[in-house]
Design an enzyme around this catalytic site. Structure first.
Site, PDB file in Angstrom:
ATOM      1  CB  CYS A  12     -32.926 -25.265  -3.777  1.00 41.45           C
ATOM      2  SG  CYS A  12     -34.213 -25.622  -3.120  1.00 41.45           S
ATOM      3  N   GLY A  38     -32.028 -26.932  -9.651  1.00 44.14           N
ATOM      4  CA  GLY A  38     -33.189 -26.000  -9.785  1.00 44.14           C
ATOM      5  C   GLY A  38     -33.615 -25.899 -11.061  1.00 44.14           C
ATOM      6  CG  ASN A 112     -29.507 -25.947  -0.882  1.00 41.84           C
ATOM      7  OD1 ASN A 112     -31.085 -27.395  -1.920  1.00 41.84           O
ATOM      8  ND2 ASN A 112     -28.530 -26.079  -1.115  1.00 41.84           N
ATOM      9  N   GLY A 113     -32.622 -27.481   1.611  1.00 44.17           N
ATOM     10  CA  GLY A 113     -33.277 -28.362   2.142  1.00 44.17           C
ATOM     11  C   GLY A 113     -33.717 -28.789   2.385  1.00 44.17           C
ATOM     12  CB  CYS A 246     -25.865 -34.207   0.438  1.00 44.68           C
ATOM     13  SG  CYS A 246     -26.682 -35.369  -1.137  1.00 44.68           S
ATOM     14  CE1 TYR A 252     -27.944 -36.437 -11.989  1.00 45.51           C
ATOM     15  CE2 TYR A 252     -29.444 -36.321 -10.115  1.00 45.51           C
ATOM     16  CZ  TYR A 252     -28.734 -37.155 -11.537  1.00 45.51           C
ATOM     17  OH  TYR A 252     -30.322 -36.070 -11.782  1.00 45.51           O
ATOM     18  CB  CYS A 392     -32.884 -38.776  -0.201  1.00 48.14           C
ATOM     19  SG  CYS A 392     -32.161 -36.797   1.069  1.00 48.14           S
ATOM     20  CB  CYS A 450     -30.047 -42.462  -0.052  1.00 49.73           C
ATOM     21  SG  CYS A 450     -28.344 -41.771  -0.588  1.00 49.73           S
TER      22      CYS A 450
HETATM   23  S1  SF4 Z   1     -29.756 -39.925   1.812  1.00 47.22           S
HETATM   24 FE1  SF4 Z   1     -28.735 -39.659   0.038  1.00 47.22          FE
HETATM   25  S2  SF4 Z   1     -29.092 -38.176  -1.038  1.00 47.22           S
HETATM   26 FE2  SF4 Z   1     -30.218 -37.475   1.046  1.00 47.22          FE
HETATM   27  S3  SF4 Z   1     -28.714 -36.675   1.633  1.00 47.22           S
HETATM   28 FE3  SF4 Z   1     -28.473 -38.510   2.524  1.00 47.22          FE
HETATM   29  S4  SF4 Z   1     -26.842 -39.251   1.019  1.00 47.22           S
HETATM   30 FE4  SF4 Z   1     -27.497 -36.968   0.298  1.00 47.22          FE
END
Ligand code: SF4
Length: 470
Positions: A12, A38, A112-113, A246, A252, A392, A450
């Site tokens: 979002c 989104g 958002n989240g 993140c 990205y 994630c 991730c």
């Molecule tokens: S796990 Fe990866 S996609 Fe999720 S918040 Fe952490 S860095 Fe971002």
């Protein structure tokens, strides 16, 4: 890369404004600039003459507000939301802002989240008699506020914020105030700006540029901001943890013209490309990036290697959500809706194809094949992130571990599967250094879960604190 074909989706974007006579219109433009975060639903709620009033719907911002709905939304304060449905799934009822009315006043919520303990809290709340209207994790937060016995509304919000865990950037609007909160790890970006005397809040700073606002500062992890007729006040609901913004925002999600926590996204991506060139050089004739997010990376790679950057792939910008997608058989015949190689550029060339990530591998395989069909003699794939090996839990839909190709295969096996002449991923150190945040400084760290499996929060812990205190 194109979110809808990649299998990697942001959940979002949020936008809020306080103190402007055209609050709904400004929010509309703000949301429009956050549309990349989104595309499945959008909504705006305004506060006007002691009442909250909203409009929301499924689709793009321009589709949801196409028939004069904006004109009906009067008021000087508003919050808005664009949604990609992961937690709780799609459907109209899950489109935000969520609006709750009660005898003691109304609240509108935009989030958002992803709350990692939402299911656990929801079960506990249901056992105590709560009834939920949506399957969204965000609704849990509204119930927690309503069930609090704290003496003031602000204290009720603070109490509710201590029960939720995970990633959250919340905007909460009442008839008399706008509340803004960011989780103690600060997973998601959230910035404050000014538009004349008005306050604006947005997931990304590109929204400020679009509406003519000036950037003031980031919302801090663990901070609760209250904006009302008395102005803006900052309080804390929790101590900031080591920052875990993140990594994927830089790699990205965010728009190249946004600054995330003070770092410009285009510049960060160019640096990723330069670092990738250092780590994984190759002899080739041209460098091309998969639009949109990898173009900046490809420019950086080209600059560092001296190999010319060329526009080898074109994105078709006019493929709407509702466009009839080609069937599997038509796809196999080569009907390419979203991405096309530029034959005149790649034919007879050794091509470095730069992309931001590999999730399932199917898209990379298709692009490599496309470039070969267009006459590329060699295709060398360079990825500006480390292999994604873990899912994630913080609001990004990265698929399950079983679906993640890097979780199941080595780099050499992935190279064979996607049919590339060579394949290299950016190292974890390279990612951290190129973005330029020092993870050793308490407020400058970033989430790498991730890629590493080291989650900044305890994702499996059942949250019993709420039960224990009731
Ligand atoms: S796990 Fe990866 S996609 Fe999720 S918040 Fe952490 S860095 Fe971002």
């Amino acid at each position: 890369m194109l979110a809808e074909i990649k299998g990697l989706n942001e959940e979002c974007g949020v936008f809020g404004i306080w103190g402007h006579e055209n609050a709904a219109q400004i929010t509309y433009y703000g949301l429009h600039s956050l549309q990349h975060r989104g595309q499945e639903g959008a909504g705006i709620v305004v506060a006007h003459q002691g009442m909250l009033q909203g409009h929301k719907g499924l689709g793009l911002v321009t589709e949801v507000f196409s028939n004069g709905e904006l004109q009906a939304l009067k008021g000087s304060a508003a919050i808005g939301h664009v949604r990609y449905s992961t937690a709780g799934g799609g459907g109209y009822e899950n489109v935000q802002p969520l609006l709750f009315r009660s005898q003691t006043g109304s609240i509108a919520l935009a989030h958002n989240g992803n709350l990692v303990n939402a299911m656990d809290l929801k079960l506990q709340l249901e056992e105590q008699g709560s009834i939920f209207q949506t399957t969204s994790d965000t609704e849990v937060f509204a119930h927690l506020i309503r069930r609090s016995h704290a003496p003031t509304f602000k204290e009720q919000i603070k109490e509710a914020l201590t029960y939720v865990e995970g990633a959250f950037a919340f905007l909460l609007l009442t008839e008399t105030a706008l509340y803004v909160a960011l989780d103690p790890h600060g997973f998601r970006p959230l910035s404050i700006g000014r538009l004349g005397n008005a306050y604006v809040i947005a997931s990304e700073t590109c929204a400020f540029d679009v509406v003519g606002a000036t950037y003031e500062r980031e919302v801090e992890p663990g901070e609760l901001i209250i904006i009302s007729a008395e102005g803006m006040r900052s309080e804390r609901f929790a101590q900031a943890q080591s920052r875990s913004i993140c990594s994927m925002e830089y790699i990205y999600f965010a728009r190249p013209d946004s600054n995330v926590d003070g770092i410009n996204i285009h510049t960060a991506r160019k640096n990723l490309g330069k670092r990738l060139a250092l780590e994984a050089p190759v002899e080739a004739d041209i460098v091309t990036g998969v639009p949109d997010s990898s173009i900046s990376v490809a420019i950086g790679y080209a600059e560092a290697t001296g190999i010319p950057y060329e526009l080898g792939l074109i994105k078709n910008r006019y493929v709407g959500r509702t466009f009839i997608q080609p069937s599997q058989s038509l796809r196999e015949q080569g009907v390419k809706m979203k991405l096309s190689p530029v034959r005149g550029v790649v034919a007879e060339k050794r091509v470095v194809m730069v992309d931001d990530s590999i999730v399932r591998g199917t898209t990379s395989k298709r692009i490599v094949a496309m470039l070969r069909e267009a006459g590329a003699t060699e295709v060398h794939v360079r990825i500006s992130s480390p292999p994604i090996t873990h899912p994630c839990f913080y609001g990004i839909d990265t698929s399950t571990k079983e679906e993640l190709i890097a979780s199941n295969y080595t780099v050499e096996e992935i190279r064979q599967i996607i049919g590339a002449d060579s394949l290299a991923f950016l190292s974890q150190e390279g990612l951290l250094e190129a973005i330029g945040r020092s993870p050793h400084l308490p407020l400058r760290g970033q989430c790498m879960a991730c890629f590493t499996g080291n989650y900044p929060t305890d994702i499996h812990k059942a949250r019993s604190l709420f039960m224990a205190t009731k």
